[in-house]
Design an enzyme around this catalytic site. Structure first.
Site, PDB file in Angstrom:
ATOM      1  CG  HIS A 102      -1.581   1.441   1.401  1.00 37.03           C
ATOM      2  ND1 HIS A 102      -2.637   1.684   0.324  1.00 37.03           N
ATOM      3  CD2 HIS A 102      -1.723   2.350   2.404  1.00 37.03           C
ATOM      4  CE1 HIS A 102      -3.158   2.905   0.964  1.00 37.03           C
ATOM      5  NE2 HIS A 102      -2.452   3.183   2.036  1.00 37.03           N
ATOM      6  CG  HIS A 126       1.120   6.999   4.438  1.00 40.75           C
ATOM      7  ND1 HIS A 126       1.749   6.466   3.173  1.00 40.75           N
ATOM      8  CD2 HIS A 126      -0.215   6.680   4.472  1.00 40.75           C
ATOM      9  CE1 HIS A 126       0.548   5.460   2.663  1.00 40.75           C
ATOM     10  NE2 HIS A 126      -0.408   5.809   3.689  1.00 40.75           N
ATOM     11  CD  GLU A 130      -3.843   5.771  12.100  1.00 43.02           C
ATOM     12  OE1 GLU A 130      -4.965   5.611  12.259  1.00 43.02           O
ATOM     13  OE2 GLU A 130      -3.401   6.122  11.031  1.00 43.02           O
ATOM     14  CG  ASP A 131      -1.295   1.451  10.756  1.00 43.78           C
ATOM     15  OD1 ASP A 131      -2.120   1.789  11.532  1.00 43.78           O
ATOM     16  OD2 ASP A 131      -1.622   1.506   9.497  1.00 43.78           O
ATOM     17  CG  ASP A 191      -4.190   6.666   1.989  1.00 39.81           C
ATOM     18  OD1 ASP A 191      -3.281   5.612   2.415  1.00 39.81           O
ATOM     19  OD2 ASP A 191      -5.337   6.830   2.322  1.00 39.81           O
TER      20      ASP A 191
END
Length: 761
Positions: A102, A126, A130-131, A191
């Site tokens: 991705h 990016h 967060e992940d 995205d």
């Protein structure tokens, strides 16, 4: 993040051929320079499935990046990929693919658009903060503050619940997170594009929810930022999900056209090449097939599609001057459709788009639309702000201040204004409603200022919108406008190419009218007006009630404040009425047989009145009357005519009644003014409505020594106010000075003597 992402190899309704909605036009792809964003897939990104071959995926990004920046340093990209891959290792997409596909896909989209190295580095990272366990501090330490800032902005965007994107405060926070650097929004749009491409295996209701948000928010934002390559593909993907039957019908039209044995557009393209070759103009003539939504719109507009309707011709040249040379040759050697011509080079669109648009027709009725632009214009037309390079590099000559608006890739004019709106809006709902209206506008006009500058406004904008676009909150003092040299009300709807001169009052206490909201279409205007009204609530106790409030808003009211103006305001209640004002000096008292000949006084006898100016006629025994149609007073040049009953009427020489008398064969009688003392005259003042106007006018009259006998103010019409004053002057010679003083009152655009069109006698 790509929590919504699924298997890109699964067709679904969005990718019926595995290549996106434009697959029917794939054979022509190499013949046009449109940026191809549909060639991503696991094989292209990862090569073999072997774990040790994963770094080869960067070669596709590097190749696309070096096409725009041949000397780019690829080391940051390599390091960013290594960190992203190691951080996301073990994470899988819903389809079972490695998650790293991705961010790689998003980065390749941006690389093909021409994004610079810093943006691509942030794009690879990016989702890491967060992940994964990666922190912003790590990003800053390894890649610098600029990359950290972009990753942080995208991370904040990911926390926005797009399922509730219509919630005003949520969207407002999103803009605050992105507005200081447009590259954050560029990464978000890429995205969303990749996630939309891979939406096929999700539940239909979830597809529809995401597609609607994309349609309502992200596609208009892509349009505003000029990223047409993203916008058009997002439109097609949304079209396929929300309107599957119309999408399929449009697809069939495109497939049928591709199967035709003839190609009118290609034939016209060959003809254009021949014309330019003969003119020795170096140009590249290409065919740009329309995307699905564009074909659908044309089919609804024209009902029956011809072969040339499925695409447009694109002519690319090297210099701006060559664009106009191409246009001249096409309009000379072919049949132009003049109504289709638009010049977006001289006046670029709000999103930096530049091009010449025209159309040429063949004898068989085929009409081909033609776009003419330079190679650099084309790059910006496709990629918008993404193509403008590193925003922190020293500005070039093109990136200078123009018309008070920064040409800045981090904050283009529209986005800069957007941030101002969200700060100025009195509440989130006001901001959201005005923003939605602005995003819904798909056409823009350009109007010119008297100094040669321009203002970009949405179609349907009025002078109110122009005032706030030029002056911001100082536009509260606007009292009127001239459009193409003619006086116009603030409610006047502007047209493309109009010249607008805004008339500003000098009163620092000037305030907008609530009625302006009915004519304000831009967020800048509506938010500024609503903000002022919210901080200045109307109160019947201190600002008047009922009609008084309406009068105050339009400039006809008298108010109740004390001070020098109060006395002038009270002059409004002086003896007299509308009938008095209408009669003007026409009710003059006559005095037959006065010494030196018959005379007419310029004022009625009233308590306290003094002697008045007299008109003396050269006819003994005649009764003299001043004509009501032109109300002559000294030092007007006058003449007289005998009428029934031995009366002589005195007119100003320029009066229309004089011509009627002469044409009727009436003999003129010599008239002269006697002693120049007092006189009564009726004046009409034309003005734009504004608060305190009546007070200012009456004060100007009082300062000139005139006494108001009567005054009437007609109800405002189209924000214009007409005042009629019957005035007693101590000396008729002071009349010109009085009229000048009244014209000098801000908002007053004309003062004239009353003209009453009485029938000739």
């Amino acid at each position: 993040m790509s929590a919504e992402a699924t298997n890109p190899a699964t067709p679904g309704p969005v990718t019926p051929t595995g290549a996106g909605p434009a697959a029917p036009t794939a054979p022509r792809r190499r013949a046009r320079p449109r940026i191809d964003l549909r060639r991503l897939g696991r094989a292209a990104l990862l090569g073999s499935a072997s774990r040790d071959r994963l770094p080869d995926a960067i070669s596709h990004v590097a190749e696309a990046h070096r096409a725009h920046y041949p000397d780019a340093d690829l080391e940051p990209l390599r390091r960013a990929y290594v960190l992203a891959e190691s951080s996301h290792r073990g994470q899988m997409r819903k389809s079972g693919e490695p998650y790293i596909t991705h961010p790689l896909a998003v980065t390749l989209i941006l690389a093909e658009l021409g994004a610079e190295t810093t943006t691509l580095t942030a794009s690879l990272l990016h989702d890491t903060v967060e992940d994964t366990e990666v922190t912003l501090e790590q990003v800053r330490d390894q890649f610098g503050e600029e990359v950290r800032y972009l990753v942080d902005g995208v991370t904040k965007l990911e926390k926005v619940d797009y399922g509730a994107a219509a919630e005003p405060e949520t969207f407002r926070k999103m803009l605050v997170a992105t507005g200081s650097d447009v590259r954050v929004m560029s990464i978000k749009l890429a995205d969303r594009l990749h996630n939309m491409r891979t939406l096929g295996v999700m539940r239909p209701e979830k597809q529809a929810r995401i597609a609607k948000v994309t349609r309502d928010v992200l596609i208009p934002l892509a349009e505003r930022l000029g990223v047409q390559a993203l916008k058009t593909e997002l439109e097609d993907l949304v079209f396929a999900i929300l309107h599957p039957e119309e999408y399929q019908h449009t697809r069939e039209l495109i497939v049928d056209n591709a199967a035709r044995s003839d190609d009118p557009l290609a034939e016209i393209a060959d003809e254009v090449r021949g014309v330019l070759r003969e003119a020795d103009i170096q140009a590249e003539v290409l065919i740009r097939p329309r995307h699905f939504v564009s074909v659908h719109r044309v089919s609804r507009k024209r009902r029956r599609l011809r072969g040339a309707d499925f695409g447009r011709l694109l002519v690319l040249v090297n210099e701006d001057a060559d664009c106009y040379a191409v246009l001249g040759e096409l309009h000379t050697c072919m049949t132009p459709v003049v109504s289709e011509f638009k010049d977006f080079i001289a006046v670029p669109k709000f999103n930096l788009y530049q091009s010449l648009h025209t159309a040429v027709a063949r004898g068989d009725g085929q009409v081909a639309e033609v776009l003419i632009r330079t190679h650099q214009m084309h790059k910006v037309a496709e990629a918008g702000v993404v193509a403008l390079g590193n925003p922190y590099a020293p500005p070039s000559e093109e990136q200078s201040v123009s018309d008070g608006e920064r040409v800045d890739p981090t904050r283009p004019g529209w986005l800069s204004r957007l941030l101002d709106w969200q700060e100025a809006a009195p509440d989130p709902d006001t901001f959201w409603s005005t923003l939605r209206e602005d995003l819904a506008q798909d056409r823009e006009i350009t109007v010119f200022r008297p100094d040669g500058g321009t203002l970009g406004l949405p179609e349907g904008a009025t002078c109110v919108d122009a005032a706030y676009a030029q002056y911001g909150e100082d536009a509260h003092a606007c009292i009127g406008a001239r459009v193409n040299g003619r006086l116009a009300t603030l409610s006047t709807v502007l047209r493309d190419g109009d010249t607008v001169q805004l008339l500003m009052g000098q009163d620092p206490a000037s305030e907008p009218s609530r009625e302006w909201l009915e004519h304000a279409h831009t967020p800048a205007a509506r938010i500024a007006i609503q903000r002022w009204l919210a901080t200045h609530p109307v109160s019947g106790e201190n600002e008047g009630e009922g009609d008084g409030e309406a009068d105050r808003r339009t400039g006809a009211g008298t108010g109740a404040d004390d001070g020098p103006r109060a006395g002038a305001r009270r002059a409004h209640t002086a003896p007299g009425s509308a009938a008095d004002a209408g009669a003007g000096a026409g009710g003059a008292r006559t005095t037959p047989g006065a010494p030196g000949g018959p005379t007419a006084t310029g004022a009625e006898g009233s308590p306290g009145s003094r002697s008045a100016a007299t008109a003396v006629v050269d006819r003994p025994g005649a009764t003299v009357r001043l004509a009501g149609c032109c109300t002559p007073v000294p030092p007007d040049e006058v003449t007289g005519f005998p009428v029934r009953g031995g009366t002589v009427t005195v007119h100003r020489v320029g009066c229309a009644g004089v011509e009627r008398m002469k044409s009727a064969g009436r003999a003129e009688v010599g008239v002269r003014w006697g002693d120049t003392t007092e006189c009564r005259v009726t004046l009409v003042a034309e003005s734009f409505g504004r608060p305190h106007l009546l007070a200012d006018l009456t004060e100007a009259i009082a300062l000139e020594g005139a006494e108001i006998v009567s005054a009437t103010v007609e109800p405002p019409s189209q924000q214009r106010v007409r005042h009629t004053y019957t005035l007693q002057l101590p000396d008729a010679a002071h009349l010109p000075a009085l009229m000048r003083a009244m014209r000098n009152v801000p908002g007053v655009y004309d003062v004239s003597r009353a003209q009453h069109h009485a029938p000739a006698t």
